[in-house]
Scaffold this motif. Structure first.
Motif, PDB file in Angstrom:
ATOM      1  N   PRO A  36      38.619 -81.996  26.212  1.00 22.92           N
ATOM      2  CA  PRO A  36      39.526 -81.951  25.037  1.00 22.92           C
ATOM      3  C   PRO A  36      40.124 -83.258  24.760  1.00 22.92           C
ATOM      4  O   PRO A  36      40.185 -83.563  23.733  1.00 22.92           O
ATOM      5  N   LEU A  37      40.445 -83.976  25.890  1.00 21.51           N
ATOM      6  CA  LEU A  37      40.981 -85.320  25.391  1.00 21.51           C
ATOM      7  C   LEU A  37      40.091 -86.275  24.932  1.00 21.51           C
ATOM      8  O   LEU A  37      40.535 -86.998  23.912  1.00 21.51           O
ATOM      9  N   ALA A  38      38.830 -86.289  25.501  1.00 21.79           N
ATOM     10  CA  ALA A  38      37.990 -87.068  24.948  1.00 21.79           C
ATOM     11  C   ALA A  38      37.376 -86.817  23.725  1.00 21.79           C
ATOM     12  O   ALA A  38      37.335 -87.747  22.798  1.00 21.79           O
ATOM     13  N   LEU A  39      37.408 -85.834  23.269  1.00 22.25           N
ATOM     14  CA  LEU A  39      36.953 -84.929  21.759  1.00 22.25           C
ATOM     15  C   LEU A  39      38.160 -85.310  20.853  1.00 22.25           C
ATOM     16  O   LEU A  39      38.041 -85.680  19.923  1.00 22.25           O
ATOM     17  N   ALA A  40      39.486 -85.266  21.447  1.00 20.17           N
ATOM     18  CA  ALA A  40      40.528 -85.466  20.602  1.00 20.17           C
ATOM     19  C   ALA A  40      40.482 -87.155  20.081  1.00 20.17           C
ATOM     20  O   ALA A  40      40.920 -87.406  18.927  1.00 20.17           O
ATOM     21  N   GLY A  85      26.906 -86.305  33.966  1.00 24.65           N
ATOM     22  CA  GLY A  85      26.201 -85.533  34.621  1.00 24.65           C
ATOM     23  C   GLY A  85      25.489 -84.417  33.993  1.00 24.65           C
ATOM     24  O   GLY A  85      25.591 -84.557  32.662  1.00 24.65           O
ATOM     25  N   ALA A  86      24.851 -83.446  34.543  1.00 22.57           N
ATOM     26  CA  ALA A  86      24.154 -82.350  33.900  1.00 22.57           C
ATOM     27  C   ALA A  86      25.073 -81.206  33.784  1.00 22.57           C
ATOM     28  O   ALA A  86      24.681 -80.086  33.350  1.00 22.57           O
ATOM     29  N   GLY A  87      26.357 -81.265  33.817  1.00 21.71           N
ATOM     30  CA  GLY A  87      27.417 -80.223  33.741  1.00 21.71           C
ATOM     31  C   GLY A  87      27.522 -79.971  32.059  1.00 21.71           C
ATOM     32  O   GLY A  87      27.353 -80.476  31.274  1.00 21.71           O
ATOM     33  N   LEU A  88      28.131 -78.817  32.147  1.00 27.34           N
ATOM     34  CA  LEU A  88      28.711 -78.263  30.852  1.00 27.34           C
ATOM     35  C   LEU A  88      29.722 -79.044  30.129  1.00 27.34           C
ATOM     36  O   LEU A  88      29.386 -79.327  28.938  1.00 27.34           O
ATOM     37  N   GLY A  89      30.580 -79.721  30.671  1.00 24.68           N
ATOM     38  CA  GLY A  89      31.354 -80.599  30.055  1.00 24.68           C
ATOM     39  C   GLY A  89      30.814 -81.593  29.463  1.00 24.68           C
ATOM     40  O   GLY A  89      31.003 -82.177  28.184  1.00 24.68           O
ATOM     41  N   ALA A  90      29.614 -82.245  29.885  1.00 23.66           N
ATOM     42  CA  ALA A  90      29.056 -83.454  29.219  1.00 23.66           C
ATOM     43  C   ALA A  90      28.226 -83.116  27.983  1.00 23.66           C
ATOM     44  O   ALA A  90      28.582 -83.709  26.912  1.00 23.66           O
ATOM     45  N   VAL A  92      29.124 -80.215  26.070  1.00 23.26           N
ATOM     46  CA  VAL A  92      30.082 -80.043  25.142  1.00 23.26           C
ATOM     47  C   VAL A  92      30.804 -81.381  24.501  1.00 23.26           C
ATOM     48  O   VAL A  92      31.105 -81.386  23.424  1.00 23.26           O
ATOM     49  N   TYR A  93      30.974 -82.402  25.501  1.00 18.62           N
ATOM     50  CA  TYR A  93      31.176 -83.619  24.856  1.00 18.62           C
ATOM     51  C   TYR A  93      30.264 -84.300  24.030  1.00 18.62           C
ATOM     52  O   TYR A  93      30.650 -84.727  22.707  1.00 18.62           O
ATOM     53  N   LEU A  94      28.918 -84.106  24.239  1.00 20.22           N
ATOM     54  CA  LEU A  94      27.959 -84.863  23.377  1.00 20.22           C
ATOM     55  C   LEU A  94      27.787 -84.082  22.221  1.00 20.22           C
ATOM     56  O   LEU A  94      27.912 -84.505  21.327  1.00 20.22           O
ATOM     57  N   PHE A  95      27.551 -82.804  22.213  1.00 18.94           N
ATOM     58  CA  PHE A  95      27.499 -82.137  20.839  1.00 18.94           C
ATOM     59  C   PHE A  95      28.700 -82.047  19.933  1.00 18.94           C
ATOM     60  O   PHE A  95      28.723 -81.787  18.912  1.00 18.94           O
ATOM     61  N   GLY A  97      31.253 -84.077  20.103  1.00 24.22           N
ATOM     62  CA  GLY A  97      31.488 -85.219  19.348  1.00 24.22           C
ATOM     63  C   GLY A  97      30.691 -85.457  18.133  1.00 24.22           C
ATOM     64  O   GLY A  97      31.067 -85.822  16.947  1.00 24.22           O
ATOM     65  N   MET A  98      29.493 -85.017  18.193  1.00 22.38           N
ATOM     66  CA  MET A  98      28.302 -85.141  17.167  1.00 22.38           C
ATOM     67  C   MET A  98      28.901 -84.188  15.781  1.00 22.38           C
ATOM     68  O   MET A  98      28.711 -84.469  14.742  1.00 22.38           O
ATOM     69  N   LEU A  99      29.436 -83.047  16.294  1.00 22.53           N
ATOM     70  CA  LEU A  99      29.727 -82.093  15.241  1.00 22.53           C
ATOM     71  C   LEU A  99      31.009 -82.375  14.661  1.00 22.53           C
ATOM     72  O   LEU A  99      31.326 -82.285  13.400  1.00 22.53           O
ATOM     73  N   ILE A 100      32.169 -82.917  15.458  1.00 21.27           N
ATOM     74  CA  ILE A 100      33.224 -83.660  14.756  1.00 21.27           C
ATOM     75  C   ILE A 100      32.854 -84.821  13.964  1.00 21.27           C
ATOM     76  O   ILE A 100      33.602 -84.889  12.810  1.00 21.27           O
ATOM     77  N   ALA A 101      31.970 -85.690  14.183  1.00 19.10           N
ATOM     78  CA  ALA A 101      31.837 -86.677  13.532  1.00 19.10           C
ATOM     79  C   ALA A 101      31.153 -86.105  12.173  1.00 19.10           C
ATOM     80  O   ALA A 101      31.362 -86.826  11.010  1.00 19.10           O
ATOM     81  N   VAL A 102      30.186 -85.297  12.018  1.00 18.04           N
ATOM     82  CA  VAL A 102      29.672 -84.613  11.034  1.00 18.04           C
ATOM     83  C   VAL A 102      30.865 -84.056  10.000  1.00 18.04           C
ATOM     84  O   VAL A 102      30.830 -84.091   8.864  1.00 18.04           O
ATOM     85  N   MET A 103      31.760 -83.326  10.500  1.00 19.89           N
ATOM     86  CA  MET A 103      32.763 -82.693   9.766  1.00 19.89           C
ATOM     87  C   MET A 103      33.476 -83.561   9.315  1.00 19.89           C
ATOM     88  O   MET A 103      34.072 -83.453   8.053  1.00 19.89           O
ATOM     89  N   CYS A 104      33.877 -84.664   9.908  1.00 22.70           N
ATOM     90  CA  CYS A 104      34.981 -85.761   9.509  1.00 22.70           C
ATOM     91  C   CYS A 104      34.359 -86.494   8.245  1.00 22.70           C
ATOM     92  O   CYS A 104      34.907 -86.899   7.055  1.00 22.70           O
ATOM     93  N   ALA A 105      32.877 -86.752   8.234  1.00 16.43           N
ATOM     94  CA  ALA A 105      32.252 -87.368   7.156  1.00 16.43           C
ATOM     95  C   ALA A 105      31.871 -86.441   6.184  1.00 16.43           C
ATOM     96  O   ALA A 105      32.004 -86.799   4.918  1.00 16.43           O
ATOM     97  N   THR A 106      31.848 -85.199   6.404  1.00 17.71           N
ATOM     98  CA  THR A 106      31.816 -84.272   5.525  1.00 17.71           C
ATOM     99  C   THR A 106      33.168 -84.253   4.468  1.00 17.71           C
ATOM    100  O   THR A 106      32.796 -84.021   3.138  1.00 17.71           O
TER     101      THR A 106
END
Length: 124
Positions: A36-40, A85-90, A92-95, A97-106
């Motif tokens: 959550p901190l990285a995505l924020a 790593g191959a964990g769920l957190g990675a 969530v961060y990858l996808f 972050g991409m979702l947030i970028a698309v939302m902010c650009a939209t």
């Protein structure tokens, strides 16, 4: 495009690179609060860039830098190590972050009309 605008976009790309790097390290280092901190941080940069430039490019420029950093962090190193790593957190961060970028650009605000635009509307 004037020099100030070019420098602004270049700075946003560099900030995106740094945010992607920091987010990649934070999301893996903190067990519960890292993602959550990285995505924020990424969301704040993307939205702040769009507000600064009053356009979609302000969100796209740091998102491009962020994406380059994240892709470079996902590639395996010669030693066989991964930053992500191959964990769920990675994922969530990858996808996330991409979702947030698309939302902010939209939902970026349109540029404020300048004096030329006001004069053009008054004469029509």
């Amino acid at each position: 495009m004037n020099r100030g605008r070019v420098w602004t976009y270049a700075a946003l790309v560099v900030l995106g690179l740094l945010t992607g790097l920091a987010g990649g390290l934070v999301q893996a280092g903190w067990s519960t609060g890292g993602v959550p901190l990285a995505l924020a941080g990424a969301a704040g940069l993307f939205w702040g860039g769009s507000q600064l430039t009053r356009g979609k490019g302000g969100a796209v420029a740091p998102a491009a830098g962020w994406l380059v950093a994240v892709v470079l962090l996902t590639t395996p190193r010669p030693e066989g190590d991964f930053v992500f790593g191959a964990g769920l957190g990675a994922y969530v961060y990858l996808f996330g972050g991409m979702l947030i970028a698309v939302m902010c650009a939209t939902i970026a605000l349109p540029a404020v009309p300048g004096a030329k635009d006001r004069d053009r509307r008054n004469h029509n």
